[in-house]
Design an enzyme around this catalytic site. Sequence first.
Site, short mmCIF file in Angstrom:
data_model
loop_
_atom_site.label_atom_id
_atom_site.label_comp_id
_atom_site.label_asym_id
_atom_site.label_seq_id
_atom_site.Cartn_x
_atom_site.Cartn_y
_atom_site.Cartn_z
N HIS A 163 0.48 -4.61 4.12
CA HIS A 163 -0.53 -4.24 3.13
C HIS A 163 -1.93 -4.25 3.74
CE1 HIS A 163 -2.32 -4.22 -1.02
NE2 HIS A 163 -3.31 -4.85 -0.38
N GLU A 164 -2.28 -5.33 4.40
CA GLU A 164 -3.64 -5.43 4.94
C GLU A 164 -3.85 -4.48 6.12
OE1 GLU A 164 -5.66 -6.70 3.12
OE2 GLU A 164 -4.54 -8.14 1.94
N HIS A 167 -4.66 -1.11 4.76
CA HIS A 167 -6.10 -0.99 4.46
C HIS A 167 -6.88 -0.72 5.74
CE1 HIS A 167 -6.05 -1.86 0.28
NE2 HIS A 167 -5.78 -3.16 0.36
N CYS A 179 5.03 0.18 -4.22
CA CYS A 179 4.49 0.42 -2.89
C CYS A 179 3.80 -0.84 -2.36
CB CYS A 179 3.49 1.58 -2.92
SG CYS A 179 2.68 1.94 -1.33
N CYS A 197 5.19 3.70 -0.34
CA CYS A 197 5.60 4.90 -1.05
C CYS A 197 5.56 6.09 -0.08
CB CYS A 197 4.69 5.16 -2.25
SG CYS A 197 3.02 5.70 -1.81
#
Length: 214
Positions: A163-164, A167, A179, A197
Amino acid sequence: MDKIAYFLIICMSLFALSCGDGHKVDSRTEQVTKEKKEQLMSIQIYRYNDFSVSKAIFLKQELQRVYPSVELSDNPIKLPEKYYYAPRDRYSGRGLLKDLSQYKRESVVLGLTNEVIYEPNEKSSTFGIFGIGSVGGHVAVISSTLPSRKKHSDEHLVKLMMHELGHSFGLNHCKDEHCFMVDAEHENKFSKTPSFCPQCKAFLNRKGWKMKWF
């Protein structure tokens, strides 16, 4: 017009066309080179203080399954005391991003810590978070410790890392509830997010990722 003059005009026209096409090829080549350079950026992993070597190696191996160039620094780095907030025993996430930025060498930097980190929001100036990444800034940090002082499971820690890093490569939060890039909204949603996703996968693949696992 005599034959010699006519011949010279034809030659000059062909030369001009050749120069024009050559310029276009150079422009395309320059763009391809630029994109290739971006895709080949390595991900450099740094562990703060007492973050375990075995856990860092585990995260590196998981990341190598989807990204071709990952390196782990041999030596731990020291947590900067100026970003420590003693009353709540936690570190500023933004501060750690700033600290990690010094290690960028045309690479993406990921920091690993066992300490609780925080980010100011409408609820608190020291609101506990799992991790933080600068969107498109090529730097991120994650913590193995939740604000509650419990530890992330290995599965959730891998998802947090993805996730990070998403980003840091330029992804914003995703509206797809399944997602990895969904906005946590102060909750732990990792049990509901099995993968990126298709749209987020496509974005990251254009950045050099190889989505064979997720």
